[in-house]
Design an enzyme around this catalytic site. Structure first.
Site, PDB file in Angstrom:
ATOM      1  N   LYS A 183       0.878  -1.192  -0.063  1.00  0.00           N
ATOM      2  CA  LYS A 183      -0.458  -0.358   0.155  1.00  0.00           C
ATOM      3  C   LYS A 183       1.263   0.998   0.071  1.00  0.00           C
ATOM      4  O   LYS A 183       0.970   2.023   0.661  1.00  0.00           O
ATOM      5  CB  LYS A 183      -0.869  -0.426   1.414  1.00  0.00           C
ATOM      6  N   CYS A 184       2.045   0.945  -0.924  1.00  0.00           N
ATOM      7  CA  CYS A 184       2.925   2.367  -0.766  1.00  0.00           C
ATOM      8  C   CYS A 184       2.749   3.313  -2.439  1.00  0.00           C
ATOM      9  O   CYS A 184       2.656   2.778  -3.126  1.00  0.00           O
ATOM     10  CB  CYS A 184       4.233   2.036  -0.715  1.00  0.00           C
ATOM     11  N   GLY A 185       3.039   4.522  -2.523  1.00  0.00           N
ATOM     12  CA  GLY A 185       3.013   5.065  -3.736  1.00  0.00           C
ATOM     13  C   GLY A 185       4.396   3.981  -4.206  1.00  0.00           C
ATOM     14  O   GLY A 185       3.707   4.759  -6.044  1.00  0.00           O
TER      15      GLY A 185
END
Length: 159
Positions: free
Chosen positions: A35-37
């Site tokens: 759930k990271c850029g």
């Protein structure tokens, strides 16, 4: 002398795996998060893995939840996400810590061998990458912003 092949980690399916199974292969070791850029880098990592699939090279993914809680799931959820969202086929491991007193021994060693910005051992964010040569020595450390396809020449040079 310690090498990357001297470490063991728990695979995402729960079994302990000695990195010695990849002895003689170059490795790209990456701390990952779902759930990271930078999560879309899974696509580039998979592409790099497939590009060199017939050569002595392996991408190894190590999920970590130490940066903004961006890897909250359990191993089965992480594995399912990687498989369905990015068709990941390279080896993934169970969640680990890459910083602090409970830092995984592999990451303790990696960060001693290749320090980051201003000589720090800390991993600053998800998708920090370590390139290991075929002798098991760390040869480079790459910031999260470095895209996997940018590493292709460095990987090719090790093969």
């Amino acid at each position: 002398m310690t090498t990357a092949y001297d470490f063991t980690a728990r695979a995402i399916d729960g079994r302990d795996v000695s990195l010695d199974v990849w002895r003689g292969q170059a490795l790209l070791i990456v701390n990952t998060a779902s759930k990271c850029g930078f999560t879309p880098q899974y696509k580039g990592l998979e592409s790099l893995h497939r590009r060199f699939a017939d050569q002595p090279f392996q991408v190894l993914g190590f999920p970590c939840n130490q940066f903004g809680g961006q890897e909250p799931g359990m191993a089965a959820e992480i594995a399912a996400f990687c498989a369905t969202a990015f068709n990941v086929s390279f080896p993934m491991f169970d969640k680990i810590e890459v910083n602090g007193p409970h830092r995984h021994p592999l990451y303790d060693w990696l960060t001693r061998k290749k320090r980051g910005l201003l000589g720090t051992r800390s991993i600053r964010w998800n998708f920090t990458k370590f390139l290991v040569d075929r002798e098991g020595r760390v040869v480079a450390r790459y910031a999260p912003q470095v895209q996997p396809d940018e590493l292709e020449p460095a990987v090719a040079a090790l093969l």
